[in-house]
Design a protein around this motif. Sequence first.
Motif, PDB file in Angstrom:
ATOM      1  N   SER A 140       0.849  -1.576  -0.017  1.00  0.00           N
ATOM      2  CA  SER A 140      -0.115  -0.037  -0.002  1.00  0.00           C
ATOM      3  C   SER A 140       0.614   0.890  -0.274  1.00  0.00           C
ATOM      4  O   SER A 140      -0.131   2.749  -0.401  1.00  0.00           O
ATOM      5  CB  SER A 140      -0.637  -0.128   1.487  1.00  0.00           C
ATOM      6  OG  SER A 140      -0.256   0.241   2.202  1.00  0.00           O
ATOM      7  N   GLY A 141       1.744   1.229   0.341  1.00  0.00           N
ATOM      8  CA  GLY A 141       2.853   2.507   0.420  1.00  0.00           C
ATOM      9  C   GLY A 141       3.464   2.964   1.784  1.00  0.00           C
ATOM     10  O   GLY A 141       4.522   3.494   1.913  1.00  0.00           O
ATOM     11  N   VAL A 142       2.361   2.545   2.687  1.00  0.00           N
ATOM     12  CA  VAL A 142       1.895   3.477   4.041  1.00  0.00           C
ATOM     13  C   VAL A 142       3.885   2.843   4.908  1.00  0.00           C
ATOM     14  O   VAL A 142       4.809   3.481   5.250  1.00  0.00           O
ATOM     15  CB  VAL A 142       1.051   2.161   4.921  1.00  0.00           C
ATOM     16  CG1 VAL A 142       1.373   2.523   6.402  1.00  0.00           C
ATOM     17  CG2 VAL A 142       0.358   2.632   4.269  1.00  0.00           C
ATOM     18  N   ALA A 143       4.309   1.954   4.533  1.00  0.00           N
ATOM     19  CA  ALA A 143       5.534   1.493   5.099  1.00  0.00           C
ATOM     20  C   ALA A 143       6.530   1.860   4.354  1.00  0.00           C
ATOM     21  O   ALA A 143       7.563   2.934   5.771  1.00  0.00           O
ATOM     22  CB  ALA A 143       5.589  -0.522   5.226  1.00  0.00           C
ATOM     23  N   ASP A 144       6.797   2.269   3.474  1.00  0.00           N
ATOM     24  CA  ASP A 144       7.503   2.840   2.692  1.00  0.00           C
ATOM     25  C   ASP A 144       8.080   4.458   3.694  1.00  0.00           C
ATOM     26  O   ASP A 144       8.980   4.813   2.994  1.00  0.00           O
ATOM     27  CB  ASP A 144       7.660   3.365   1.150  1.00  0.00           C
ATOM     28  CG  ASP A 144       8.338   1.724   0.159  1.00  0.00           C
ATOM     29  OD1 ASP A 144       9.155   1.210   1.252  1.00  0.00           O
ATOM     30  OD2 ASP A 144       7.745   1.434  -0.904  1.00  0.00           O
ATOM     31  N   GLU A 145       6.810   5.324   3.461  1.00  0.00           N
ATOM     32  CA  GLU A 145       6.092   6.388   4.642  1.00  0.00           C
ATOM     33  C   GLU A 145       6.935   6.587   5.415  1.00  0.00           C
ATOM     34  O   GLU A 145       7.756   7.679   5.962  1.00  0.00           O
ATOM     35  CB  GLU A 145       4.937   6.671   3.971  1.00  0.00           C
ATOM     36  CG  GLU A 145       4.100   6.733   2.407  1.00  0.00           C
ATOM     37  CD  GLU A 145       3.073   7.465   2.735  1.00  0.00           C
ATOM     38  OE1 GLU A 145       2.767   8.117   3.765  1.00  0.00           O
ATOM     39  OE2 GLU A 145       1.997   7.163   1.562  1.00  0.00           O
ATOM     40  N   VAL A 146       6.203   5.679   6.472  1.00  0.00           N
ATOM     41  CA  VAL A 146       6.783   4.921   7.679  1.00  0.00           C
ATOM     42  C   VAL A 146       8.207   5.449   7.998  1.00  0.00           C
ATOM     43  O   VAL A 146       9.408   6.383   8.451  1.00  0.00           O
ATOM     44  CB  VAL A 146       5.652   4.800   8.668  1.00  0.00           C
ATOM     45  CG1 VAL A 146       6.590   4.031   9.435  1.00  0.00           C
ATOM     46  CG2 VAL A 146       4.490   4.819   8.493  1.00  0.00           C
ATOM     47  N   ARG A 147       8.836   4.374   6.937  1.00  0.00           N
ATOM     48  CA  ARG A 147      10.705   4.273   7.145  1.00  0.00           C
ATOM     49  C   ARG A 147      11.252   5.492   6.654  1.00  0.00           C
ATOM     50  O   ARG A 147      12.119   5.386   7.037  1.00  0.00           O
ATOM     51  CB  ARG A 147      10.492   3.046   6.338  1.00  0.00           C
ATOM     52  CG  ARG A 147      10.719   1.200   6.901  1.00  0.00           C
ATOM     53  CD  ARG A 147      11.416  -0.005   6.640  1.00  0.00           C
ATOM     54  NE  ARG A 147      11.094   0.062   4.790  1.00  0.00           N
ATOM     55  CZ  ARG A 147       9.971  -0.789   4.906  1.00  0.00           C
ATOM     56  NH1 ARG A 147       9.769  -1.417   5.661  1.00  0.00           N
ATOM     57  NH2 ARG A 147       8.965  -0.582   3.486  1.00  0.00           N
ATOM     58  N   GLY A 148      10.605   6.109   6.096  1.00  0.00           N
ATOM     59  CA  GLY A 148      11.211   7.325   5.540  1.00  0.00           C
ATOM     60  C   GLY A 148      11.752   8.230   6.852  1.00  0.00           C
ATOM     61  O   GLY A 148      12.098   9.388   6.300  1.00  0.00           O
ATOM     62  N   THR A 149      11.222   8.058   7.403  1.00  0.00           N
ATOM     63  CA  THR A 149      10.677   9.026   8.725  1.00  0.00           C
ATOM     64  C   THR A 149      11.976   8.565   9.965  1.00  0.00           C
ATOM     65  O   THR A 149      11.800   8.663  11.048  1.00  0.00           O
ATOM     66  CB  THR A 149       9.805   9.611   8.936  1.00  0.00           C
ATOM     67  OG1 THR A 149       8.855   8.567   9.914  1.00  0.00           O
ATOM     68  CG2 THR A 149       8.673  10.006   8.078  1.00  0.00           C
ATOM     69  N   PHE A 150      12.330   7.365   9.453  1.00  0.00           N
ATOM     70  CA  PHE A 150      13.265   6.289  10.368  1.00  0.00           C
ATOM     71  C   PHE A 150      14.373   7.424  11.007  1.00  0.00           C
ATOM     72  O   PHE A 150      14.894   7.852   9.900  1.00  0.00           O
ATOM     73  CB  PHE A 150      13.461   5.396   9.860  1.00  0.00           C
ATOM     74  CG  PHE A 150      14.347   4.185  10.794  1.00  0.00           C
ATOM     75  CD1 PHE A 150      14.018   3.864  11.949  1.00  0.00           C
ATOM     76  CD2 PHE A 150      15.825   4.095  10.440  1.00  0.00           C
ATOM     77  CE1 PHE A 150      14.911   3.055  13.254  1.00  0.00           C
ATOM     78  CE2 PHE A 150      16.636   3.446  11.405  1.00  0.00           C
ATOM     79  CZ  PHE A 150      15.904   2.819  12.886  1.00  0.00           C
ATOM     80  N   GLY A 151      14.695   7.661  12.195  1.00  0.00           N
ATOM     81  CA  GLY A 151      15.258   8.303  12.816  1.00  0.00           C
ATOM     82  C   GLY A 151      15.318   9.865  13.268  1.00  0.00           C
ATOM     83  O   GLY A 151      15.857  10.688  13.746  1.00  0.00           O
TER      84      GLY A 151
END
Length: 268
Positions: A232-243
Amino acid sequence: MGVSTSSPEKGTVLVTVDFPPVNALPVRGWFELADAVRAAGRDPAVGCVVLAAEGRGFNAGVDIKEIQTAGPGALIGANQGCAAAFAAVYECEVPVVAAVQGFCLGGGIGLVGNADAIVASEDATFGLPELDRGALGAATHLARLVPQHLMRALFYTARTATAAELRAHGSVWRVVPRDGLRAAALELAAEIAAKDGRLIRLAKAALNGIDPVDVRRSYRFEQGFTFEANLSGVADEVRGTFGKGSRQSSQRRESRRSGESGKGGADE
């Protein structure tokens, strides 16, 4: 660096994980760990396995940077590797004692949740930051460490529980000073390994057989939702804010401390 195996005492095998700087395991690391634990359990001279780690923390889960840079193949590999390592601990033919220091996060919960006993250092903390990392999973294993409602609250908030708190819930055997962790885990392992090896193996199979939850099937069910989040693309969005979130939180805490130090009167 990697996964190593040693035999510090008769009947006991020590499997040690060392992936600096934080023991976030790459895909190959999960499979290496699974192979080491299964091999130790197959040895008829072994009565107990101790799973330990070098460094600041026991386990920080999967290597998110590898997933971010290597693409979907790395995500599939990480999911398969975690499933293999968790199953290896659970299905090991002899009991597995986890020796946990520092942080035990994500995949680390999968390992200790499937272990037979846990010895932890006083600074050990346990948690699933999965929702902050664009993933799901290992609630199956956290539910083996704490009661159901606490598991849900910890999962939804991504907060951690201390070794002392887990001991109060009965899931940690002993809490010891960090410098005595390895010795305490080996002491428990030696007591287990001193039993008749044939009976210990039968006991492990019997206890697994009466578990109310099929941990392997339950975890794979959870992983299906991780794939849904990725598709769905949700995981990439959240991982993009990692850190970024942790840095911002640190900045906010520092700002509050600075503001509080400038106050006077009754607030001090």
